[in-house]
Design an enzyme around this catalytic site. Structure first.
Site, short mmCIF file in Angstrom:
data_model
loop_
_atom_site.label_atom_id
_atom_site.label_comp_id
_atom_site.label_asym_id
_atom_site.label_seq_id
_atom_site.Cartn_x
_atom_site.Cartn_y
_atom_site.Cartn_z
N GLU A 1 43.13 33.84 32.65
CA GLU A 1 42.17 34.29 31.63
C GLU A 1 41.67 35.68 31.98
OE1 GLU A 1 38.31 35.17 29.87
OE2 GLU A 1 38.68 34.82 31.98
N GLU A 2 41.41 35.90 33.28
CA GLU A 2 40.68 37.11 33.69
C GLU A 2 41.41 38.41 33.42
OE1 GLU A 2 37.74 36.92 34.30
OE2 GLU A 2 37.21 35.10 35.38
N ASP B 1 33.01 30.76 37.97
CA ASP B 1 34.00 31.33 37.05
C ASP B 1 35.38 31.17 37.63
OD1 ASP B 1 35.17 32.67 34.99
OD2 ASP B 1 34.47 34.65 35.59
N ASP C 1 33.69 27.90 30.07
CA ASP C 1 33.89 29.11 30.88
C ASP C 1 32.60 29.93 30.89
OD1 ASP C 1 34.91 31.18 32.35
OD2 ASP C 1 36.07 32.06 30.71
N HIS D 1 39.63 27.80 32.62
CA HIS D 1 40.72 28.55 33.24
C HIS D 1 40.78 28.34 34.75
CE1 HIS D 1 38.42 32.11 34.80
NE2 HIS D 1 37.70 32.02 33.70
N HIS E 1 32.17 37.34 38.86
CA HIS E 1 33.12 38.38 39.29
C HIS E 1 32.69 39.08 40.58
CE1 HIS E 1 34.98 38.92 34.97
NE2 HIS E 1 34.89 37.66 35.35
ZN LIG Z 1 35.87 32.99 33.26
#
Ligand SMILES: [Zn+2]
Length: 446
Positions: free
Chosen positions: A308-309, A275, A336, A263, A404
């Site tokens: 995606e998130e 990420d 991912d 992503h 994140h």
């Molecule tokens: Zn991800």
């Protein structure tokens, strides 16, 4: 049919279907190719939350990179995404003493009233623990989820901890809470972790995650007696925005497709190196390694998914937009899981193909995982329609230190891990592309 015969085909794939001159060791070259691509996305674009200006620049980056690298049929397919802005946050312990806490609103959190919320904190360890409390002890209070995220190689610590973030606020709201704080769903950082929360049909209350050291402070104070916390969040639901899935292909000789996905988006507060710039680098570089061996038998299609998130918009949009060619997808793989080395091979394949997966795991010196157990988020809509998937589980021991958070920078990339994963993806993509018979299709989910 084919478990046995396909295995033979697999073992002799290169001799029977490929160019005998092909040097397959190049697929697993010690190369920084994926690292360089991941660092390029982070450096040239930075944070790229769905619907943001950074997201639009990420789409341009992907179109440009695919073209520069010689991919064909390069295009952006429009995807409508929800957009949300986190605004400022202030979290303070007001009594006893006065402490400002490092915190991030959970993705999608509603704002507090302008002046914020000040209330007593009630701590719970889990969703189950919350349910055991009488509503009277929750009503009007700030519920604090203190569950810790265990460091694990397979990511199971994260999976176990994440329900407090996903549904904790909704569950607390149903019991009359005014707001929710959680200990960040992560293993080690000064920075707080964000991530989506889902209100479903519950009253929408503001929710934020505390950085682990600040969670520790709150817990020490709660050990001594009542604590009052002030929380102010100025987030905003900004409606819908336009983004895109960006696609590039290495065209094959047949109409069949091997899809490699990652992503393109990240959370707003992070450059998202692990990420998922890492995954973007892995799938682009793996496809190029296959292309370097000559024209593949089946098309290698690289899909860089939108959003995606914050709701898997791109994964869902791709399955819809390509409904008429689902049957041509012979295998999907998604990257991912950061930059740790791959160590176990899972799959979602027909039972008859499981021996092939075992063979591939052996060939790549990976542990053999389970069939039908885990898989990628963006490719899940395809798998539900019966497309087989291989899932290379990566070492997640360090991933949730930065996942994140603002700490997910290029410095947090595991270069050796990335090189290894890229080799694994390249070998699996090559096998899926060249093997005589494809993987058999799964029964589609109802
Ligand atoms: Zn991800």
């Amino acid at each position: 049919v084919r478990a046995a015969s396909a295995l033979v085909v697999l073992l002799t794939a290169c001799a029977t279907t490929g160019d005998p001159q092909r040097d397959l060791t190049a697929l697993r070259a010690e190369s920084d190719d994926s690292y360089v691509l991941a660092a390029s996305l982070v450096t040239e674009v930075g944070p790229r939350f769905a619907g943001s200006e950074g997201d639009a620049r990420a789409v341009q980056w992907a179109l440009r990179k695919f073209t520069e690298l010689g991919f064909q049929n390069v295009r952006a397919e429009p995807v409508t995404v929800p957009h949300w802005e986190r605004g400022d946050i202030r979290v303070e312990i007001r009594a006893p003493g006065h402490h400002r806490l490092a915190a991030l609103a959970l993705g999608g959190s509603v704002p507090t009233p302008r002046r914020g919320i000040t209330a007593q904190v009630v701590a719970v360890s889990s969703l189950e623990d919350l349910q055991k409390l009488p509503d009277a002890q929750v009503k009007g209070r700030i519920v604090y989820f203190n569950g810790r995220t265990e460091r694990t190689r397979d990511g199971s610590g994260y999976v176990k901890a994440v329900p407090a973030r996903r549904t904790g606020p909704a569950d607390a709201a149903r019991k009359g809470a005014r707001a929710v704080l959680i200990r960040s769903i992560g293993t080690d950082a000064r920075a707080a972790h964000t991530g989506t929360t889902k209100y479903e049909d519950a009253p929408k209350i503001p929710a934020a995650a505390l950085a682990p050291p600040d969670a520790d402070l709150l817990e020490r104070l709660l050990g001594n007696g009542p604590v009052r916390v002030h929380l102010a969040i100025a987030s905003r639901d900004a409606g819908e925005a336009q983004s895109a899935n960006v696609i590039g292909e290495i065209p094959g000789e047949t109409p069949e497709i091997v899809l490699l996905g990652a992503h393109l988006d990240s959370w707003d507060i992070t450059p998202g190196a692990n990420d998922d710039a890492a995954g973007v680098g892995v799938v682009m570089a793996a496809a190029l390694r296959v292309a370097a061996l000559g024209k593949p038998r089946r098309t290698i299609r690289v899909v860089l998914y939108a959003n995606e998130e914050f709701g898997v918009s791109g994964g869902k949009a791709y399955a819809q937009a390509h409904a008429d060619e689902i049957g041509r997808h012979v295998l999907v793989m998604e990257a991912d899981s950061g930059s740790g080395a791959a160590w176990r091979l899972h799959a979602n394949v027909a039972d008859a193909d499981w021996p092939l997966v075992a063979q591939l795991a052996g060939q790549l010196q990976l542990e053999l995982g389970a069939n039908g157990k885990e898989g990628g988020t963006d490719v899940e809509p395809l798998c539900k329609l019966g497309v087989p998937e291989l899932f290379a589980m990566q070492d997640g021991s360090a991933y949730f230190d930065v996942h994140h958070t603002a700490d997910d920078t290029v410095a947090a990339l595991d270069r050796a891990g990335l090189a290894q994963v890229t080799g694994v993806f390249a070998v699996l993509a090559h096998e899926a592309s060249e093997r005589g018979a494809g993987f058999g299709r799964l029964p589609a989910a109802k």
